[in-house]
Design a protein around this motif. Structure first.
Motif, PDB file in Angstrom:
ATOM      1  N   PHE A 117       0.810  -1.225   0.000  1.00 21.73           N
ATOM      2  CA  PHE A 117       0.000   0.000   0.000  1.00 21.73           C
ATOM      3  C   PHE A 117       0.841   1.273   0.000  1.00 21.73           C
ATOM      4  CE2 PHE A 117       0.795  -0.719   4.480  1.00 21.73           C
ATOM      5  CZ  PHE A 117       0.967   0.559   4.993  1.00 21.73           C
ATOM      6  N   SER A 118       2.090   1.185   0.440  1.00 22.43           N
ATOM      7  CA  SER A 118       2.933   2.385   0.489  1.00 22.43           C
ATOM      8  C   SER A 118       3.917   2.470  -0.682  1.00 22.43           C
ATOM      9  CB  SER A 118       3.713   2.440   1.810  1.00 22.43           C
ATOM     10  OG  SER A 118       4.639   1.379   1.897  1.00 22.43           O
ATOM     11  N   ASN A 119       3.895   1.484  -1.568  1.00 23.70           N
ATOM     12  CA  ASN A 119       4.838   1.458  -2.684  1.00 23.70           C
ATOM     13  C   ASN A 119       4.284   2.117  -3.938  1.00 23.70           C
ATOM     14  OD1 ASN A 119       6.130  -0.474  -0.887  1.00 23.70           O
ATOM     15  ND2 ASN A 119       7.310  -1.130  -2.655  1.00 23.70           N
ATOM     16  N   GLU A 132      -5.813  -4.828  -8.312  1.00 23.64           N
ATOM     17  CA  GLU A 132      -6.496  -5.909  -9.021  1.00 23.64           C
ATOM     18  C   GLU A 132      -5.496  -6.954  -9.515  1.00 23.64           C
ATOM     19  OE1 GLU A 132      -9.760  -6.299  -9.047  1.00 23.64           O
ATOM     20  OE2 GLU A 132      -9.836  -4.453  -7.863  1.00 23.64           O
ATOM     21  N   GLY A 133      -4.339  -6.498  -9.980  1.00 27.10           N
ATOM     22  CA  GLY A 133      -3.318  -7.428 -10.457  1.00 27.10           C
ATOM     23  C   GLY A 133      -2.412  -7.948  -9.360  1.00 27.10           C
ATOM     24  N   ARG A 134      -2.588  -7.404  -8.138  1.00 29.69           N
ATOM     25  CA  ARG A 134      -1.774  -7.775  -6.980  1.00 29.69           C
ATOM     26  C   ARG A 134      -0.277  -7.604  -7.273  1.00 29.69           C
ATOM     27  NH1 ARG A 134      -6.421  -8.020  -5.298  1.00 29.69           N
ATOM     28  NH2 ARG A 134      -7.237  -9.499  -3.765  1.00 29.69           N
ATOM     29  N   THR A 135       0.062  -6.452  -7.846  1.00 26.30           N
ATOM     30  CA  THR A 135       1.469  -6.156  -8.115  1.00 26.30           C
ATOM     31  C   THR A 135       1.815  -4.767  -7.580  1.00 26.30           C
ATOM     32  OG1 THR A 135       1.002  -5.212 -10.309  1.00 26.30           O
ATOM     33  CG2 THR A 135       1.502  -7.576 -10.199  1.00 26.30           C
ATOM     34  N   TYR A 136       3.108  -4.550  -7.378  1.00 31.50           N
ATOM     35  CA  TYR A 136       3.607  -3.247  -6.951  1.00 31.50           C
ATOM     36  C   TYR A 136       5.088  -3.206  -7.258  1.00 31.50           C
ATOM     37  CZ  TYR A 136       5.191  -5.880  -2.838  1.00 31.50           C
ATOM     38  OH  TYR A 136       5.798  -6.801  -1.997  1.00 31.50           O
TER      39      TYR A 136
END
Length: 232
Positions: free
Chosen positions: A109-111, A117-121
């Motif tokens: 959440f902080s990146n 939705e894609g569960r990426t960061y």
């Protein structure tokens, strides 16, 4: 003045000081204020011999701690629904719980580069989500905000400030951990450990990647100055 000094201290140095140390921390802020205000200095000296009045004053000053943290987490709660699409119009309660768990467990959440939705960061962009800048700007850099009036204390975004903002965002996200909204509990007992965690993580980045960290802090500070049209 001492009340303002404490708010700045919480913002830029120690987001969750131990309440058992409250009188000493508050008194240190009083002494700071007395150094620059002769009239206040006389009042402070008069109080030193009156333990009851001194403690009453220190307890009043300490209310600035919960006041400030309450302001920050309330702003985080107002922002995060649109930023993270929680609860969203298409999410079931179980889906919300899954999203919250993933955001908190990964720290995504902080990146920067977050795609829920894609569960990426982007793992190369820690503490770079745009909401961090937005929350700092809204809380501290409004027309009469402490960041405007005491700009030197906020120079290049102290890591304690970033840690406080990220901890508030986590608290706001966790308020949906059951799948529906609950009241945030942004207290020392509930979130001091999380502030210490983020502060240590930022310190680690400072030690291992000093150039990147300095650049990140400077760019965040400059971006806020640009938005608020402040000249330093």
């Amino acid at each position: 003045m001492a009340h303002s000094n404490l708010r700045i201290y919480i913002s830029t140095q120690e987001g969750f000081p131990l309440s058992t140390h409250r009188h000493q921390i508050a008194w240190d802020r009083v002494l700071e204020a007395a150094k620059i205000n002769p009239f206040f200095d006389k009042k402070v000296k008069a109080l030193e011999g009156d333990v009851e009045k001194k403690e009453m004053m220190l307890d009043y000053i300490w209310t600035g701690v919960s006041q400030l943290r309450g302001e920050v987490v309330n702003k985080a709660c107002l922002m995060f629904s649109s930023v993270y699409s929680i609860p969203g119009s298409n999410h079931t309660s179980d889906e919300i719980k899954d999203i919250v768990k993933w955001l908190v467990d990964t720290g995504a959440f902080s990146n920067g580069g977050l795609d829920i939705e894609g569960r990426t960061y982007d793992k190369q962009q820690p503490f770079c989500h745009p909401v961090i800048k937005l929350l700092i700007n809204n809380q501290w850099f409004g027309k009469k905000g402490e960041g405007v009036r005491f700009i030197n204390a906020f120079q290049n975004m102290p890591i304690a400030l970033i840690a406080l903002v990220v901890t508030a965002l986590e608290c706001a996200i966790r308020s949906y951990s059951t799948g529906s909204k609950s009241s945030p509990d942004f207290t020392e007992s509930a979130f001091r450990a999380r502030w210490l965690f983020y502060h240590a993580k930022l310190q680690h980045l400072e030690e291992k990647s000093p150039k990147w960290m300095k650049k990140m802090q400077s760019e965040l500070f400059q971006a806020i100055l640009w938005v608020t049209s402040i000249n330093v």
